[in-house]
Scaffold this motif. Structure first.
Motif, PDB file in Angstrom:
ATOM      1  N   ALA A 162      31.618 -28.316  18.032  1.00 52.66           N
ATOM      2  CA  ALA A 162      31.180 -27.612  16.872  1.00 52.66           C
ATOM      3  C   ALA A 162      30.708 -28.267  15.703  1.00 52.66           C
ATOM      4  CB  ALA A 162      32.068 -26.321  16.607  1.00 52.66           C
ATOM      5  N   PHE A 163      31.847 -28.957  15.323  1.00 47.32           N
ATOM      6  CA  PHE A 163      31.587 -29.848  13.906  1.00 47.32           C
ATOM      7  C   PHE A 163      30.395 -30.774  14.255  1.00 47.32           C
ATOM      8  CE2 PHE A 163      36.016 -29.262  13.024  1.00 47.32           C
ATOM      9  CZ  PHE A 163      35.936 -28.739  11.772  1.00 47.32           C
ATOM     10  N   ASN A 164      30.110 -31.294  15.581  1.00 45.23           N
ATOM     11  CA  ASN A 164      28.802 -32.013  15.712  1.00 45.23           C
ATOM     12  C   ASN A 164      27.700 -31.376  15.443  1.00 45.23           C
ATOM     13  OD1 ASN A 164      30.167 -34.292  15.953  1.00 45.23           O
ATOM     14  ND2 ASN A 164      30.359 -34.393  18.310  1.00 45.23           N
ATOM     15  N   VAL A 165      27.675 -29.948  15.955  1.00 45.30           N
ATOM     16  CA  VAL A 165      26.294 -29.477  15.845  1.00 45.30           C
ATOM     17  C   VAL A 165      26.133 -28.831  14.806  1.00 45.30           C
ATOM     18  CG1 VAL A 165      25.360 -27.124  16.887  1.00 45.30           C
ATOM     19  CG2 VAL A 165      26.653 -28.763  18.472  1.00 45.30           C
TER      20      VAL A 165
ATOM     21  N   ARG B  75      20.784 -24.437  19.038  1.00 46.67           N
ATOM     22  CA  ARG B  75      22.309 -25.314  19.263  1.00 46.67           C
ATOM     23  C   ARG B  75      23.260 -24.569  18.145  1.00 46.67           C
ATOM     24  NH1 ARG B  75      22.802 -30.101  22.354  1.00 46.67           N
ATOM     25  NH2 ARG B  75      24.506 -30.514  20.990  1.00 46.67           N
ATOM     26  N   THR B  76      22.706 -24.390  16.783  1.00 44.72           N
ATOM     27  CA  THR B  76      23.413 -23.752  15.720  1.00 44.72           C
ATOM     28  C   THR B  76      23.854 -22.368  16.170  1.00 44.72           C
ATOM     29  OG1 THR B  76      22.146 -25.199  14.268  1.00 44.72           O
ATOM     30  CG2 THR B  76      23.594 -23.428  13.313  1.00 44.72           C
ATOM     31  N   THR B  77      22.919 -21.541  16.760  1.00 41.34           N
ATOM     32  CA  THR B  77      23.367 -20.003  17.135  1.00 41.34           C
ATOM     33  C   THR B  77      24.509 -20.209  18.202  1.00 41.34           C
ATOM     34  OG1 THR B  77      21.103 -19.711  16.667  1.00 41.34           O
ATOM     35  CG2 THR B  77      22.362 -18.014  17.923  1.00 41.34           C
ATOM     36  N   ALA B  78      24.264 -21.139  19.238  1.00 38.57           N
ATOM     37  CA  ALA B  78      25.130 -21.199  20.261  1.00 38.57           C
ATOM     38  C   ALA B  78      26.388 -21.668  20.056  1.00 38.57           C
ATOM     39  CB  ALA B  78      24.538 -22.123  21.556  1.00 38.57           C
ATOM     40  N   ALA B  79      26.659 -22.594  18.957  1.00 37.42           N
ATOM     41  CA  ALA B  79      27.835 -23.149  18.556  1.00 37.42           C
ATOM     42  C   ALA B  79      28.358 -21.911  17.527  1.00 37.42           C
ATOM     43  CB  ALA B  79      27.493 -24.095  17.541  1.00 37.42           C
ATOM     44  N   LEU B  80      27.688 -21.108  16.813  1.00 36.20           N
ATOM     45  CA  LEU B  80      28.254 -19.986  15.815  1.00 36.20           C
ATOM     46  C   LEU B  80      28.875 -18.946  16.946  1.00 36.20           C
ATOM     47  CD1 LEU B  80      25.929 -19.545  13.025  1.00 36.20           C
ATOM     48  CD2 LEU B  80      28.087 -20.451  13.015  1.00 36.20           C
ATOM     49  N   GLY B  81      28.092 -18.820  18.200  1.00 39.32           N
ATOM     50  CA  GLY B  81      28.446 -17.824  19.289  1.00 39.32           C
ATOM     51  C   GLY B  81      29.902 -18.212  19.985  1.00 39.32           C
ATOM     52  N   MET B  82      29.802 -19.572  20.130  1.00 38.07           N
ATOM     53  CA  MET B  82      30.892 -20.052  20.792  1.00 38.07           C
ATOM     54  C   MET B  82      32.109 -19.963  20.029  1.00 38.07           C
ATOM     55  SD  MET B  82      31.479 -24.019  22.214  1.00 38.07           S
ATOM     56  CE  MET B  82      30.971 -24.602  20.410  1.00 38.07           C
TER      57      MET B  82
END
Length: 91
Positions: free
Chosen positions: A35-38, A47-54
């Motif tokens: 998450a920090f890397n993305v 990838r940003t949207t997926a990381a926020l969802g994760m």
């Protein structure tokens, strides 16, 4: 975790959520590292949207001291990194 297909993304996030409850000491450091890397590189909006969802799927294990001790200190840095990503996704 970063699939463009919403069905695959939902299954991956659900699996990570359940694993975060079962073995938080193993799963949460890996989730936070990704998450920090993305969130530091906001060029790829999916990838940003997926990381926020994760992160939203593992929010309770992240902040609950009964599930994983030490996750609370990552909340403010994650929120700070999320602000530019939210602005980018909304555009």
């Amino acid at each position: 975790l970063f699939a463009k297909d919403p069905l695959s993304l939902g299954y991956a996030q659900g699996a990570v959520r359940k694993l975060a409850y079962l073995e938080p000491d193993i799963i949460m450091p890996q989730v936070l590292e990704r998450a920090f890397n993305v969130l530091e590189i906001i060029n790829e909006t999916h990838r940003t949207t997926a990381a926020l969802g994760m992160l939203s799927s593992v929010a309770l294990p992240l902040v609950s001291s009964q599930v994983w001790i030490g996750g609370q200190k990552h909340l403010v840095p994650l929120l700070e990194l999320s602000l530019p990503g939210i602005d980018l996704v909304c555009l």
